[in-house]
Design an enzyme around this catalytic site. Structure first.
Site, PDB file in Angstrom:
ATOM      1  N   LEU A 104       0.823  -1.216   0.000  1.00 36.28           N
ATOM      2  CA  LEU A 104       0.000   0.000   0.000  1.00 36.28           C
ATOM      3  C   LEU A 104       0.855   1.264   0.000  1.00 36.28           C
ATOM      4  O   LEU A 104       0.339   2.363  -0.203  1.00 36.28           O
ATOM      5  CB  LEU A 104      -0.954   0.005   1.208  1.00 36.28           C
ATOM      6  CG  LEU A 104      -2.051  -1.073   1.186  1.00 36.28           C
ATOM      7  CD1 LEU A 104      -2.861  -1.046   2.480  1.00 36.28           C
ATOM      8  CD2 LEU A 104      -2.972  -0.890  -0.016  1.00 36.28           C
TER       9      LEU A 104
ATOM     10  N   ASP B  10       0.578  -9.592  -4.774  1.00 38.84           N
ATOM     11  CA  ASP B  10       1.855  -8.857  -4.759  1.00 38.84           C
ATOM     12  C   ASP B  10       1.692  -7.514  -5.473  1.00 38.84           C
ATOM     13  O   ASP B  10       2.611  -7.044  -6.167  1.00 38.84           O
ATOM     14  CB  ASP B  10       2.998  -9.686  -5.366  1.00 38.84           C
ATOM     15  CG  ASP B  10       4.375  -9.113  -5.015  1.00 38.84           C
ATOM     16  OD1 ASP B  10       4.451  -8.142  -4.233  1.00 38.84           O
ATOM     17  OD2 ASP B  10       5.383  -9.646  -5.526  1.00 38.84           O
TER      18      ASP B  10
HETATM   19 ZN   LIG Z   1       8.432 -10.456  -2.409  1.00 41.94          ZN
END
Ligand SMILES: [Zn+2]
Length: 430
Positions: A65, A307
């Site tokens: 974030l 991810d």
């Molecule tokens: Zn990673």
């Protein structure tokens, strides 16, 4: 808060192995009922979800974030808005912020900002080592008390085996999951591409798949030694799959995740030098992609995690080798994973187990089911709707997606957190 009645959808709840048409009633932030037919309570908001799928809200174990410290890439407000648009009702915030989340003050800041501006639930993940330097352990008890649900030095591996052993023992005392970004940094040498015929042909420096699997092999020995719970982030290659499969057979407490991009792109995607395909671990060979797809279907890989790694043009409009690693994934994850369902590689039940039920179970979070009395975290999906991916329209603050122009099949129609609608496709409730 008005009751919400989702009428006539196909309810898919992996936690109960339930897949049938039913109405779903949400009341006071909880699931109040799932029945063949539910009469609308007075003043309830009735939403027709015929031909749509009603699933437990998606949970992302692995999101960046960027707050605090790199808000020009993303912040908690924009990142959670992107999550809601992608059908996620909860995200775990990785600790490689600036400063890193290795102490209570940073964790508390994230928890507070999420409460103020977050569209979805945010669970911070704390560092394994102070400053992610791989030397001294972070105060895991303090991090947990402040709200961290796991520890990870993501972005880096814990290279020192003795430090990793102590980290596993220490985390075990708190019941905290250790999430390893598995990479032998000496072996990978920051290689931007996967070592194989493609990297040779296109002339990029490369790293072998063994840079990942060698670290996982070492870690599994330490898991056997310590008995601690261990989770491999973003599994990308066939050899890691083999090791995890074998470790599970041995009964070791190991789980792992795969990203949508490692499920859908091979190293051939790097041939155009599009820096949004520079990710870590790198995009792998077609054999590796086939192996992770098969492992996700058979449950060797427990979870899908995005991810989601926002970067600005400053980090990405450079040469491939110089580009920062990562791509944004929250708003494309579901449609990409649905390709596996459309291709009959896995059932909808299995997919939503990996995207919701399993992450909740692994981390001990609320959600992951639509059982009566569960939190009213719900996602409504039109699995057949097609759309052309256009990153310029994303809620995320960053644009580093390699999927622009791809025809996607499957759209999030509605995202509900604790009984509140946090995202709605206009067509459905407009
Ligand atoms: Zn990673």
């Amino acid at each position: 808060m008005a009751d919400i009645l989702l009428r006539g959808g196909r309810v898919i709840d992996p936690a109960r192995n339930f897949d049938a048409n039913a109405d779903v009633l949400l009341r006071d932030g909880k699931v109040a009922g799932v029945e063949r037919e539910i009469a609308a309570p007075k003043d309830a908001r009735v939403i027709d979800v015929k031909d749509k799928w009603v699933v437990p809200g998606l949970i992302d174990m692995h999101t960046h974030l960027r707050e605090p410290g790199q808000e020009y890439k993303e912040n908690i407000e924009t990142g959670t808005a992107a999550a809601a648009a992608g059908g996620f009702t909860a995200v775990c915030a990785m600790p490689n912020t600036v400063p890193p989340n290795d102490n209570r003050a940073v964790t508390e800041l994230i928890v507070r900002r999420a409460r103020e501006v977050g569209a979805v639930r945010v669970y911070p993940i704390g560092c394994i080592t102070q400053g992610q330097k791989g030397e001294n352990l972070a105060e895991m008890g303090e991090l947990q008390e402040a709200g961290c649900v796991a520890v990870s030095d993501d972005g880096k591996s814990v290279m020192n085996s003795e430090v990793m052993r102590r980290a596993l023992e220490y985390a075990r005392g708190f019941g905290l999951l250790v999430i390893q970004h598995a990479e032998d940094h000496n072996l990978s040498a920051n290689g931007p591409a996967h070592e194989g015929p493609v990297s040779t042909r296109i002339g990029l420096r490369s790293q072998p798949a063994a840079a990942e699997s060698a670290m996982v092999a070492r870690d599994l020995e330490l898991v056997a030694l310590t008995g601690a719970r261990y989770h491999v982030a973003h599994v990308s290659c066939a050899e890691t799959v083999r090791l995890v499969r074998e470790a599970k057979r041995r009964g070791l407490p190991v789980t792992c995740e795969v990203t949508p991009h490692h499920l859908t792109l091979t190293d051939e995607a790097c041939a155009g030098y599009d820096t949004s395909t520079r990710v870590n671990p790198p995009l792998r060979s077609d054999k590796d992609v086939a192996a992770v797809r098969e492992a996700l279907a058979d449950g060797t890989i427990d979870a899908v995690a995005t991810d989601h790694a926002p970067h600005s043009s400053v980090e990405k409009d450079v040469e491939f080798e110089q580009a920062a690693c990562g791509l944004i994934g929250l708003e494309t994850a579901l449609a990409l994973c649905l390709e596996l369902v459309h291709d009959k590689i896995m059932s909808p039940l299995a997919l939503f187990a990996r995207m919701s039920t399993a992450p909740a179970r692994i981390l001990g979070l609320v959600g992951g089911t639509l059982a009566p009395d569960a939190v009213a975290d719900v996602t409504v999906v039109d699995a057949q709707a097609t759309w052309i991916c256009d990153p310029s329209r994303f809620r995320s603050r960053s644009r580093n997606s390699p999927f622009g122009g791809r025809t996607m099949r499957g759209k999030v129609m509605l995202t509900i957190v604790a009984g509140n609608i946090v995202f709605a496709e206009e067509k459905l409730v407009g």
